[in-house]
Motif scaffolding. Sequence first.
Motif, PDB file in Angstrom:
ATOM      1  N   TRP A 177      45.311  39.786  49.358  1.00  0.00           N
ATOM      2  CA  TRP A 177      44.520  39.502  48.163  1.00  0.00           C
ATOM      3  C   TRP A 177      43.335  38.594  48.488  1.00  0.00           C
ATOM      4  CZ3 TRP A 177      45.009  42.059  43.685  1.00  0.00           C
ATOM      5  CH2 TRP A 177      46.222  42.695  43.412  1.00  0.00           C
ATOM      6  N   TRP A 178      43.539  37.676  49.424  1.00  0.00           N
ATOM      7  CA  TRP A 178      42.500  36.687  49.704  1.00  0.00           C
ATOM      8  C   TRP A 178      41.902  36.839  51.107  1.00  0.00           C
ATOM      9  CZ3 TRP A 178      40.545  35.077  45.531  1.00  0.00           C
ATOM     10  CH2 TRP A 178      41.332  34.768  44.421  1.00  0.00           C
ATOM     11  N   ARG A 179      42.099  38.007  51.741  1.00  0.00           N
ATOM     12  CA  ARG A 179      41.413  38.257  52.998  1.00  0.00           C
ATOM     13  C   ARG A 179      39.903  38.335  52.742  1.00  0.00           C
ATOM     14  NH1 ARG A 179      45.468  36.930  56.395  1.00  0.00           N
ATOM     15  NH2 ARG A 179      47.125  38.511  56.516  1.00  0.00           N
ATOM     16  N   GLU A 180      39.137  38.079  53.764  1.00  0.00           N
ATOM     17  CA  GLU A 180      37.686  38.002  53.603  1.00  0.00           C
ATOM     18  C   GLU A 180      37.098  39.261  52.983  1.00  0.00           C
ATOM     19  OE1 GLU A 180      33.707  36.963  56.293  1.00  0.00           O
ATOM     20  OE2 GLU A 180      35.719  36.942  57.190  1.00  0.00           O
ATOM     21  N   ASP A 181      37.605  40.437  53.385  1.00  0.00           N
ATOM     22  CA  ASP A 181      37.031  41.682  52.885  1.00  0.00           C
ATOM     23  C   ASP A 181      37.482  42.017  51.472  1.00  0.00           C
ATOM     24  OD1 ASP A 181      39.649  42.154  53.570  1.00  0.00           O
ATOM     25  OD2 ASP A 181      39.283  44.122  54.453  1.00  0.00           O
ATOM     26  N   ALA A 185      36.611  40.954  45.342  1.00  0.00           N
ATOM     27  CA  ALA A 185      37.254  41.830  44.366  1.00  0.00           C
ATOM     28  C   ALA A 185      38.391  41.115  43.650  1.00  0.00           C
ATOM     29  CB  ALA A 185      37.775  43.089  45.058  1.00  0.00           C
ATOM     30  N   THR A 186      39.178  40.340  44.388  1.00  0.00           N
ATOM     31  CA  THR A 186      40.270  39.598  43.767  1.00  0.00           C
ATOM     32  C   THR A 186      39.725  38.536  42.824  1.00  0.00           C
ATOM     33  OG1 THR A 186      41.705  39.946  45.684  1.00  0.00           O
ATOM     34  CG2 THR A 186      42.264  38.127  44.222  1.00  0.00           C
ATOM     35  N   HIS A 187      38.692  37.846  43.258  1.00  0.00           N
ATOM     36  CA  HIS A 187      38.053  36.831  42.416  1.00  0.00           C
ATOM     37  C   HIS A 187      37.567  37.452  41.112  1.00  0.00           C
ATOM     38  CE1 HIS A 187      35.259  33.712  41.095  1.00  0.00           C
ATOM     39  NE2 HIS A 187      35.775  32.888  42.004  1.00  0.00           N
ATOM     40  N   THR A 217      38.458  30.733  39.374  1.00  0.00           N
ATOM     41  CA  THR A 217      38.136  31.960  38.642  1.00  0.00           C
ATOM     42  C   THR A 217      38.071  31.770  37.140  1.00  0.00           C
ATOM     43  OG1 THR A 217      40.492  32.546  38.610  1.00  0.00           O
ATOM     44  CG2 THR A 217      39.164  33.404  40.429  1.00  0.00           C
ATOM     45  N   ALA A 218      38.455  30.603  36.644  1.00  0.00           N
ATOM     46  CA  ALA A 218      38.408  30.306  35.213  1.00  0.00           C
ATOM     47  C   ALA A 218      37.900  28.880  35.047  1.00  0.00           C
ATOM     48  CB  ALA A 218      39.783  30.464  34.569  1.00  0.00           C
ATOM     49  N   PRO A 219      36.883  28.665  34.254  1.00  0.00           N
ATOM     50  CA  PRO A 219      36.309  27.319  34.139  1.00  0.00           C
ATOM     51  C   PRO A 219      37.258  26.309  33.509  1.00  0.00           C
ATOM     52  CG  PRO A 219      35.334  28.808  32.510  1.00  0.00           C
ATOM     53  CD  PRO A 219      36.149  29.657  33.426  1.00  0.00           C
ATOM     54  N   ARG A 220      38.262  26.770  32.776  1.00  0.00           N
ATOM     55  CA  ARG A 220      39.169  25.842  32.099  1.00  0.00           C
ATOM     56  C   ARG A 220      40.078  25.114  33.065  1.00  0.00           C
ATOM     57  NH1 ARG A 220      44.242  25.218  30.194  1.00  0.00           N
ATOM     58  NH2 ARG A 220      44.911  26.991  31.442  1.00  0.00           N
ATOM     59  N   LEU A 221      40.576  25.829  34.079  1.00  0.00           N
ATOM     60  CA  LEU A 221      41.607  25.245  34.941  1.00  0.00           C
ATOM     61  C   LEU A 221      41.596  25.890  36.319  1.00  0.00           C
ATOM     62  CD1 LEU A 221      44.205  23.440  35.234  1.00  0.00           C
ATOM     63  CD2 LEU A 221      45.505  25.467  34.530  1.00  0.00           C
ATOM     64  N   ALA A 222      41.773  25.068  37.334  1.00  0.00           N
ATOM     65  CA  ALA A 222      42.042  25.525  38.697  1.00  0.00           C
ATOM     66  C   ALA A 222      43.351  24.886  39.150  1.00  0.00           C
ATOM     67  CB  ALA A 222      40.903  25.143  39.637  1.00  0.00           C
ATOM     68  N   VAL A 223      44.064  25.550  40.053  1.00  0.00           N
ATOM     69  CA  VAL A 223      45.385  25.085  40.476  1.00  0.00           C
ATOM     70  C   VAL A 223      45.499  25.189  41.993  1.00  0.00           C
ATOM     71  CG1 VAL A 223      47.887  25.391  40.248  1.00  0.00           C
ATOM     72  CG2 VAL A 223      46.393  25.912  38.296  1.00  0.00           C
TER      73      VAL A 223
END
Length: 326
Positions: A177-181, A185-187, A217-223
């Motif tokens: 999901w978080w590989r460079e390529d 898309a995941t973001h 990915t959401a301005p309200r919260l990051a985790v």
Amino acid sequence: MGDILVGTCSWTDTALLAAGWYPPGLRDAEGRLRHYTSRFPVVEVDATYYALPSLRNSHLWAERTPDGFRFDVKAFSLMTGHPTRPTSLPADLRPALASSRGGRTGYDEVDAGLLDEVWQRFRGALEPLRAADRLGTLLFQFPPWIAPGPRAETFLKRCGERAAGWPVAVEFRHPDWWREDRYAATHALLADAGMSAVAVDMTQTLPVSIPPVTPVTAPRLAVVRFHGRNSAWGSGTKEERFRHTYSTAELTEWVPRLHAMAERADRLHVLFNNCCADAAVRAAESMRGLLGLPAGPEGQERQERQERQERQERQEDGGSPENART
């Protein structure tokens, strides 16, 4: 910069209770929770992964915690595509799950009517937390067999539809999901769904290691969840998988990353999941110090009172902050 809240992924872990972190005499649930909230402003609830949450517990948690405290609540296993035993459900729902081979169907093959009912009960039980402004987010930890692709994306979107109106954070356990390529898309997938991405810290020596990316990915919260850096990840007992004592150097390397994430979100939750003995609370305390944060909501209030008092004293002296230092 957004607020940074640091805490742990459990306050009731049996290893923590045996480690002596809680003061002597705090044997009851209320006393332990109140002590935890005096030290940290956020905690993750993991019991809800193993069984549906209790309405009574949500009321009690809301009553026993100060304003500003947040609970991040882990989604029930059936909701995230994990195998689920019928006995983990209320008795009236067990036959429906048992008929689908004990929940061991494909992650997107559980009866839709059963899932709808589980979702309804899950949300209903947590409503007191949301009403009291104690709910941080619902945490969806997807298993490693949910890999990127159309099937997984459809499942994720259905989860988002069922969670409409509720805050959701997503942690992927499949590294692709978080590989460079795949990162962009995941973001975009999570951003379009209004879901917060969960960044993780873990060992980087395994094929299943999640890259140490820091998406917001959401301005309200990051985790961010710190799992420890044990090479036994994915095997062995819980203690073997999560046993790790974070060094100051390992924590310090995350400080600029956390500040950068907090610049892009209203609030950042930093949670330690190396839950062996008191390793998680000690790491959280160390990280809090490195970030220059006070201890818990009560600590924040004490700091604000002290700052107000200092301002008042300067005003009474007729001096500016510079004059007060001379």
